[in-house]
Design a protein around this motif. Structure first.
Motif, short mmCIF file in Angstrom:
data_model
loop_
_atom_site.label_atom_id
_atom_site.label_comp_id
_atom_site.label_asym_id
_atom_site.label_seq_id
_atom_site.Cartn_x
_atom_site.Cartn_y
_atom_site.Cartn_z
N LYS A 1 0.84 -1.19 0.00
CA LYS A 1 0.00 0.00 0.00
C LYS A 1 0.88 1.24 0.00
N PRO A 2 0.62 2.20 -0.90
CA PRO A 2 1.49 3.39 -0.96
C PRO A 2 1.25 4.32 0.23
N PHE A 3 2.35 4.78 0.81
CA PHE A 3 2.28 5.74 1.90
C PHE A 3 3.19 6.92 1.58
N ALA A 4 2.79 8.09 2.08
CA ALA A 4 3.61 9.29 1.90
C ALA A 4 4.68 9.30 2.98
N CYS A 5 5.86 8.79 2.65
CA CYS A 5 6.94 8.70 3.63
C CYS A 5 8.18 9.42 3.12
N SER A 6 9.15 9.54 4.00
CA SER A 6 10.44 10.10 3.62
C SER A 6 11.11 9.19 2.60
N ASP A 7 11.87 9.77 1.70
CA ASP A 7 12.62 8.99 0.72
C ASP A 7 13.97 8.56 1.26
N GLU A 8 14.27 8.94 2.51
CA GLU A 8 15.59 8.68 3.06
C GLU A 8 15.78 7.22 3.49
N GLN A 9 14.70 6.53 3.77
CA GLN A 9 14.80 5.17 4.28
C GLN A 9 13.78 4.28 3.60
N THR A 10 14.05 2.98 3.61
CA THR A 10 13.08 2.00 3.15
C THR A 10 11.91 1.97 4.13
N VAL A 11 10.72 1.92 3.60
CA VAL A 11 9.53 1.91 4.47
C VAL A 11 9.51 0.64 5.31
N LEU A 12 9.24 0.81 6.60
CA LEU A 12 9.07 -0.29 7.53
C LEU A 12 7.61 -0.30 7.96
N SER A 13 6.91 -1.39 7.64
CA SER A 13 5.46 -1.41 7.77
C SER A 13 5.03 -2.44 8.82
N LEU A 14 4.58 -1.94 9.97
CA LEU A 14 4.14 -2.81 11.05
C LEU A 14 2.79 -2.34 11.57
N GLN B 1 0.73 15.48 14.46
CA GLN B 1 2.17 15.69 14.47
C GLN B 1 2.90 14.37 14.70
N LEU B 2 2.34 13.54 15.57
CA LEU B 2 2.92 12.24 15.83
C LEU B 2 2.93 11.38 14.57
N GLU B 3 1.83 11.37 13.86
CA GLU B 3 1.75 10.61 12.61
C GLU B 3 2.76 11.13 11.60
N LYS B 4 2.90 12.44 11.52
CA LYS B 4 3.87 13.04 10.59
C LYS B 4 5.29 12.60 10.93
N ARG B 5 5.59 12.56 12.21
CA ARG B 5 6.93 12.14 12.63
C ARG B 5 7.19 10.68 12.25
N MET B 6 6.18 9.83 12.38
CA MET B 6 6.34 8.43 12.00
C MET B 6 6.65 8.33 10.50
N ARG B 7 5.92 9.08 9.72
CA ARG B 7 6.14 9.03 8.27
C ARG B 7 7.51 9.58 7.89
N GLN B 8 7.99 10.57 8.63
CA GLN B 8 9.33 11.10 8.37
C GLN B 8 10.40 10.05 8.60
N GLN B 9 10.10 9.10 9.49
CA GLN B 9 11.03 7.99 9.74
C GLN B 9 10.70 6.78 8.87
N SER B 10 9.76 6.94 7.94
CA SER B 10 9.31 5.85 7.07
C SER B 10 8.86 4.64 7.89
N LEU B 11 8.18 4.94 8.98
CA LEU B 11 7.65 3.90 9.86
C LEU B 11 6.12 3.96 9.83
N ILE B 12 5.50 2.88 9.40
CA ILE B 12 4.05 2.83 9.27
C ILE B 12 3.47 1.96 10.38
N LEU B 13 2.79 2.61 11.31
CA LEU B 13 2.09 1.93 12.39
C LEU B 13 0.62 2.30 12.31
N ASP B 14 -0.21 1.64 13.10
CA ASP B 14 -1.61 2.06 13.19
C ASP B 14 -1.69 3.18 14.21
#
Length: 395
Positions: free
Chosen positions: A21-34, A341-354
């Motif tokens: 599933k596509p997510f708007a994340c940072s391009d700096e890291q590979t997305v980690l999806s948990l 803001q918390l969700e934005k920070r997660m996406r900046q780290q390319s970390l996808i949580l619920d």
């Protein structure tokens, strides 16, 4: 361990919602999806072999559905694991617990009726109540330093209302991780009985229980009231079979059984799962108990690692004790009370949580983390999680 849970299997490009599933994340890291609740572990070899055998049969025509062998696999599992005796003719098919809840709302209530839930709670409950044009009534859980309990005074007040026709119970509870005690379940059932309400008991996580904890199927506790309790079970969470879309809905009341047959079977023509789901479920329940036991042990270790890491690195975070499910519920409001803001920070780290706010207003400032993954992914998740919560810049 007989099974390998450490190897990371790439699921990217396999069409899985968790990783593709596509997510708007940072391009700096590979997305980690948990986020979504499926495991990043391979299914048991017994399930894989059963599916291979089914493929080798070469013809994939109409199946007999829930035949005696299938029903015996389900009843045998719950008898062995929980001492729960299920009548074979009380097992009904649905393509998942969430669809089953939607069907049951149609069967058990009318448009405009009110249905009770206990937030923070699995968000499809609310979604299905609203989608079927019913009204949501909340009886929020009490949170004391991360330990959640039922507010029985509030629950009784809400269940006493004429417009409330029943409740959806999450047992074990997703996302807070509670495995309700015998006393708690008894009190819930007693209140429902007193006020003549039905209960849809979502017990999909019943097999995923932490060491030393025991899940009690609601039917076994109140046999005298079980006709007003519909229990939703499935092999999907326990054995990582969600993509095969099969669940077993336990309905004992003849009137409700007939309503199900008329609505689900006749109107919707949903009478049987596919042949691959049948083969996998039988292999799960008949042959994969050792695999499940080892999965639970591995998840226990992952949770201990994550809790120890967070105590050290985020001492003001509050981690709810995970008694059941493989989902860790973490309160980080002390660091970032703004949920967006918390969700934005997660996406900046390319970390996808619920994100916690999905589970209701009571979840704002929380994160739900899937612990059913190889340890190396959990370790990387914790590293990124701490950076995100503390607002550190990307390396």
């Amino acid at each position: 361990m007989k099974y390998d849970f450490d190897t990371v299997l790439s699921r990217t490009g396999t069409g899985c919602i968790k990783w593709d599933k596509p997510f708007a994340c940072s391009d700096e890291q590979t997305v980690l999806s948990l986020w979504v609740a499926d495991m990043d572990f391979p299914c048991s070899t017994e399930i894989q072999e059963a599916l291979h055998r089914r493929v080798e049969e070469q013809i994939y025509g109409y199946s007999c559905g829930f035949d005696d062998a299938y029903r015996n696999s389900v009843t045998g599992w719950f008898q062995r694991r929980f001492q729960w005796t299920i009548a074979a003719d009380s097992i009904f098919y649905a393509g998942g617990v969430v669809p089953a809840i939607a069907y049951l709302l149609e069967i058990l209530s009318e448009e405009g009726d009110s249905i009770l839930i206990q937030p923070p709670v699995y968000y499809p409950f609310r979604n299905k109540i609203l989608a079927t044009r019913r009204c949501v009534v909340e009886s929020p859980l009490c949170n004391t330093d991360g330990v959640y309990t039922i507010d029985f005074a509030d629950l009784e007040e809400k269940l006493a209302a004429d417009e409330v026709k029943g409740m959806i119970l999450c047992s074990p509870h997703n996302p807070v991780g509670r495995v309700w005690s015998k006393e708690e379940l008894q009190q819930v059932a007693d209140l429902a009985h007193t006020y003549g309400k039905w209960i849809i008991s979502d017990e999909i996580h019943c097999d995923l229980i932490r060491e030393g904890i025991h899940h009690i199927p609601l039917h076994t506790l109140v046999p005298e009231y079980k006709d007003e309790i519909i229990v939703c079970t499935a092999p999907s969470k326990s054995f990582n079979l969600a993509g095969l879309q099969n669940s077993n809905i336990i309905i004992t009341k003849p009137e409700y059984q007939q309503r199900w047959k008329e609505f689900v079977g006749n109107r919707l023509s949903l009478n049987s799962c596919n042949s691959f789901a049948l083969a996998a479920t039988k292999a799960a329940y008949n042959e994969s108990e050792d695999w499940l036991n080892q999965v639970n042990s591995y998840i226990d270790q992952n949770i201990r690692y994550a809790c120890d890491y967070l105590v050290k690195e985020l001492p003001q975070a509050v981690v709810s004790p995970c008694e059941g499910t493989y989902l860790l519920w973490v309160d980080v409001r002390a660091y970032c009370p703004d949920e967006r803001q918390l969700e934005k920070r997660m996406r900046q780290q390319s970390l996808i949580l619920d994100e916690g706010y999905l589970f209701g207003a009571q979840g704002k400032g929380f994160e739900r983390i899937n612990m059913a993954a190889p340890r190396s992914l959990i370790e990387e998740c914790m590293r990124r999680f701490v950076k995100a919560v503390s607002g550190e810049a990307i390396e």
